[in-house]
Design a protein around this motif. Structure first.
Motif, PDB file in Angstrom:
ATOM      1  N   ASP A   1       0.872  -1.167   0.000  1.00 20.00           N
ATOM      2  CA  ASP A   1       0.000   0.000   0.000  1.00 20.00           C
ATOM      3  C   ASP A   1       0.915   1.225   0.000  1.00 20.00           C
ATOM      4  OD1 ASP A   1      -1.591   2.179   0.551  1.00 20.00           O
ATOM      5  OD2 ASP A   1      -2.382   1.394   2.437  1.00 20.00           O
ATOM      6  N   PRO A   2       1.025   1.938  -1.120  1.00 22.33           N
ATOM      7  CA  PRO A   2       1.969   3.048  -1.197  1.00 22.33           C
ATOM      8  C   PRO A   2       1.621   4.221  -0.271  1.00 22.33           C
ATOM      9  CG  PRO A   2       0.603   2.995  -3.154  1.00 22.33           C
ATOM     10  CD  PRO A   2       0.275   1.762  -2.359  1.00 22.33           C
ATOM     11  N   LYS A   3       0.362   4.337   0.120  1.00 24.14           N
ATOM     12  CA  LYS A   3      -0.053   5.431   1.004  1.00 24.14           C
ATOM     13  C   LYS A   3      -0.041   5.026   2.472  1.00 24.14           C
ATOM     14  CE  LYS A   3      -2.829   7.634  -2.539  1.00 24.14           C
ATOM     15  NZ  LYS A   3      -4.167   8.064  -2.945  1.00 24.14           N
ATOM     16  N   GLY A   4       0.084   3.728   2.740  1.00 19.16           N
ATOM     17  CA  GLY A   4       0.144   3.253   4.111  1.00 19.16           C
ATOM     18  C   GLY A   4      -1.150   3.381   4.883  1.00 19.16           C
ATOM     19  N   GLN A   5      -2.291   3.351   4.203  1.00 15.27           N
ATOM     20  CA  GLN A   5      -3.576   3.561   4.862  1.00 15.27           C
ATOM     21  C   GLN A   5      -4.365   2.287   5.122  1.00 15.27           C
ATOM     22  OE1 GLN A   5      -5.313   6.418   2.181  1.00 15.27           O
ATOM     23  NE2 GLN A   5      -4.205   8.120   3.107  1.00 15.27           N
ATOM     24  N   SER A   6      -3.995   1.182   4.510  1.00 11.69           N
ATOM     25  CA  SER A   6      -4.752  -0.060   4.652  1.00 11.69           C
ATOM     26  C   SER A   6      -4.381  -0.792   5.931  1.00 11.69           C
ATOM     27  CB  SER A   6      -4.489  -0.983   3.461  1.00 11.69           C
ATOM     28  OG  SER A   6      -5.059  -0.433   2.310  1.00 11.69           O
ATOM     29  N   THR A   7      -5.239  -1.738   6.293  1.00  7.58           N
ATOM     30  CA  THR A   7      -4.963  -2.636   7.413  1.00  7.58           C
ATOM     31  C   THR A   7      -5.156  -4.064   6.921  1.00  7.58           C
ATOM     32  OG1 THR A   7      -7.269  -2.712   8.154  1.00  7.58           O
ATOM     33  CG2 THR A   7      -5.868  -0.959   9.076  1.00  7.58           C
ATOM     34  N   ALA A   8      -4.602  -5.007   7.650  1.00  8.44           N
ATOM     35  CA  ALA A   8      -4.777  -6.415   7.292  1.00  8.44           C
ATOM     36  C   ALA A   8      -6.265  -6.762   7.285  1.00  8.44           C
ATOM     37  CB  ALA A   8      -4.005  -7.304   8.268  1.00  8.44           C
ATOM     38  N   LYS A   9      -7.001  -6.270   8.264  1.00 11.22           N
ATOM     39  CA  LYS A   9      -8.439  -6.552   8.347  1.00 11.22           C
ATOM     40  C   LYS A   9      -9.191  -6.000   7.135  1.00 11.22           C
ATOM     41  CE  LYS A   9     -12.516  -5.966  11.232  1.00 11.22           C
ATOM     42  NZ  LYS A   9     -13.070  -5.384  12.457  1.00 11.22           N
ATOM     43  N   ALA A  10      -8.887  -4.766   6.735  1.00 10.75           N
ATOM     44  CA  ALA A  10      -9.566  -4.165   5.582  1.00 10.75           C
ATOM     45  C   ALA A  10      -9.272  -4.937   4.299  1.00 10.75           C
ATOM     46  CB  ALA A  10      -9.148  -2.701   5.435  1.00 10.75           C
ATOM     47  N   ILE A  11      -8.044  -5.387   4.134  1.00  8.31           N
ATOM     48  CA  ILE A  11      -7.686  -6.166   2.948  1.00  8.31           C
ATOM     49  C   ILE A  11      -8.429  -7.500   2.957  1.00  8.31           C
ATOM     50  CG2 ILE A  11      -5.775  -7.401   1.832  1.00  8.31           C
ATOM     51  CD1 ILE A  11      -4.008  -4.967   2.759  1.00  8.31           C
ATOM     52  N   ARG A  12      -8.441  -8.161   4.116  1.00  6.53           N
ATOM     53  CA  ARG A  12      -9.173  -9.431   4.220  1.00  6.53           C
ATOM     54  C   ARG A  12     -10.647  -9.235   3.913  1.00  6.53           C
ATOM     55  NH1 ARG A  12     -12.806 -10.890   7.610  1.00  6.53           N
ATOM     56  NH2 ARG A  12     -11.947  -9.610   9.260  1.00  6.53           N
ATOM     57  N   GLU A  13     -11.248  -8.188   4.451  1.00  8.80           N
ATOM     58  CA  GLU A  13     -12.665  -7.939   4.207  1.00  8.80           C
ATOM     59  C   GLU A  13     -12.955  -7.669   2.735  1.00  8.80           C
ATOM     60  OE1 GLU A  13     -13.594  -4.836   7.037  1.00  8.80           O
ATOM     61  OE2 GLU A  13     -14.003  -6.321   8.621  1.00  8.80           O
ATOM     62  N   THR A  14     -12.052  -6.970   2.061  1.00  9.16           N
ATOM     63  CA  THR A  14     -12.219  -6.735   0.623  1.00  9.16           C
ATOM     64  C   THR A  14     -12.216  -8.056  -0.127  1.00  9.16           C
ATOM     65  OG1 THR A  14     -11.205  -4.543   0.717  1.00  9.16           O
ATOM     66  CG2 THR A  14     -11.177  -5.659  -1.418  1.00  9.16           C
ATOM     67  N   ILE A  15     -11.274  -8.912   0.198  1.00  5.54           N
ATOM     68  CA  ILE A  15     -11.167 -10.190  -0.504  1.00  5.54           C
ATOM     69  C   ILE A  15     -12.366 -11.088  -0.199  1.00  5.54           C
ATOM     70  CG2 ILE A  15      -9.817 -12.322  -0.704  1.00  5.54           C
ATOM     71  CD1 ILE A  15      -7.312 -10.519  -0.160  1.00  5.54           C
ATOM     72  N   THR A  16     -12.742 -11.205   1.075  1.00 10.14           N
ATOM     73  CA  THR A  16     -13.848 -12.112   1.419  1.00 10.14           C
ATOM     74  C   THR A  16     -15.179 -11.598   0.893  1.00 10.14           C
ATOM     75  OG1 THR A  16     -14.030 -11.130   3.634  1.00 10.14           O
ATOM     76  CG2 THR A  16     -12.712 -13.133   3.422  1.00 10.14           C
ATOM     77  N   SER A  17     -15.332 -10.297   0.717  1.00  9.43           N
ATOM     78  CA  SER A  17     -16.579  -9.776   0.140  1.00  9.43           C
ATOM     79  C   SER A  17     -16.685 -10.096  -1.351  1.00  9.43           C
ATOM     80  CB  SER A  17     -16.704  -8.271   0.366  1.00  9.43           C
ATOM     81  OG  SER A  17     -15.801  -7.554  -0.436  1.00  9.43           O
ATOM     82  N   LYS A  18     -15.549 -10.186  -2.019  1.00  9.02           N
ATOM     83  CA  LYS A  18     -15.538 -10.464  -3.460  1.00  9.02           C
ATOM     84  C   LYS A  18     -15.379 -11.946  -3.777  1.00  9.02           C
ATOM     85  CE  LYS A  18     -13.832  -5.915  -4.616  1.00  9.02           C
ATOM     86  NZ  LYS A  18     -12.954  -5.124  -5.465  1.00  9.02           N
ATOM     87  N   CYS A  19     -14.880 -12.708  -2.810  1.00  6.04           N
ATOM     88  CA  CYS A  19     -14.653 -14.155  -2.994  1.00  6.04           C
ATOM     89  C   CYS A  19     -15.241 -14.894  -1.783  1.00  6.04           C
ATOM     90  CB  CYS A  19     -13.164 -14.454  -3.124  1.00  6.04           C
ATOM     91  SG  CYS A  19     -12.332 -13.625  -4.483  1.00  6.04           S
ATOM     92  N   PRO A  20     -16.568 -14.907  -1.651  1.00  7.47           N
ATOM     93  CA  PRO A  20     -17.181 -15.532  -0.484  1.00  7.47           C
ATOM     94  C   PRO A  20     -16.773 -17.001  -0.345  1.00  7.47           C
ATOM     95  CG  PRO A  20     -18.844 -14.467  -1.868  1.00  7.47           C
ATOM     96  CD  PRO A  20     -17.536 -14.410  -2.600  1.00  7.47           C
ATOM     97  N   GLY A  21     -16.501 -17.399   0.883  1.00 10.04           N
ATOM     98  CA  GLY A  21     -16.154 -18.786   1.159  1.00 10.04           C
ATOM     99  C   GLY A  21     -14.680 -19.115   1.002  1.00 10.04           C
ATOM    100  N   LEU A  22     -13.911 -18.215   0.410  1.00 10.27           N
ATOM    101  CA  LEU A  22     -12.478 -18.453   0.243  1.00 10.27           C
ATOM    102  C   LEU A  22     -11.771 -18.234   1.569  1.00 10.27           C
ATOM    103  CD1 LEU A  22     -10.090 -18.969  -1.745  1.00 10.27           C
ATOM    104  CD2 LEU A  22      -9.929 -16.485  -1.975  1.00 10.27           C
ATOM    105  N   TYR A  23     -10.953 -19.177   1.964  1.00  9.24           N
ATOM    106  CA  TYR A  23     -10.148 -18.992   3.170  1.00  9.24           C
ATOM    107  C   TYR A  23      -9.004 -18.045   2.838  1.00  9.24           C
ATOM    108  CZ  TYR A  23     -12.399 -23.226   5.062  1.00  9.24           C
ATOM    109  OH  TYR A  23     -13.294 -24.153   5.514  1.00  9.24           O
ATOM    110  N   VAL A  24      -8.824 -17.044   3.675  1.00  8.86           N
ATOM    111  CA  VAL A  24      -7.784 -16.049   3.403  1.00  8.86           C
ATOM    112  C   VAL A  24      -7.196 -15.545   4.718  1.00  8.86           C
ATOM    113  CG1 VAL A  24      -9.465 -14.155   3.222  1.00  8.86           C
ATOM    114  CG2 VAL A  24      -7.226 -13.879   2.198  1.00  8.86           C
ATOM    115  N   TYR A  25      -5.892 -15.403   4.729  1.00 14.13           N
ATOM    116  CA  TYR A  25      -5.173 -14.803   5.849  1.00 14.13           C
ATOM    117  C   TYR A  25      -4.343 -13.650   5.309  1.00 14.13           C
ATOM    118  CZ  TYR A  25      -6.450 -18.525   9.011  1.00 14.13           C
ATOM    119  OH  TYR A  25      -7.167 -19.374   9.804  1.00 14.13           O
TER     120      TYR A  25
END
Length: 95
Positions: A41-65
């Motif tokens: 993240d070039p701006k340093g504004q993201s969090t691990a939780k926000a990234i996980r939530e983005t992925i799980t919202s677009k790929c339901p059921g996918l296990y992601v860490y």
């Protein structure tokens, strides 16, 4: 300040992998192993939780860490083709 993340999935198919790659415009990323991404993240504004939530919202059921990857002297070590190392050696190590 830039922030780095490691994303791991279990069983992402080609379509899901493509969705993940396209979900973070403006970010730097490395995706040479099918179930792993290095993300900057070039701006340093993201969090691990926000990234996980983005992925799980677009790929339901996918296990992601998602792990935050702080900068450090001994930040990485690997073995693979030289083209895999190029991005890591130039982008991943920048602070």
């Amino acid at each position: 300040m830039r922030k780095r993340f490691i994303i791991l999935t279990n069983g992402a198919n080609a379509e899901q992998q493509d969705i993940i790659c396209k979900s973070f415009p403006g970010f730097g990323w490395w995706h040479r192993m099918p179930q792993a991404w290095l993300l900057i993240d070039p701006k340093g504004q993201s969090t691990a939780k926000a990234i996980r939530e983005t992925i799980t919202s677009k790929c339901p059921g996918l296990y992601v860490y998602v792990f935050s990857a702080p900068f450090g002297e001994d930040g990485h070590s690997g073995f693979g083709p030289s083209e895999w190392n190029k991005w890591i050696d130039t982008e991943w190590v920048k602070q």
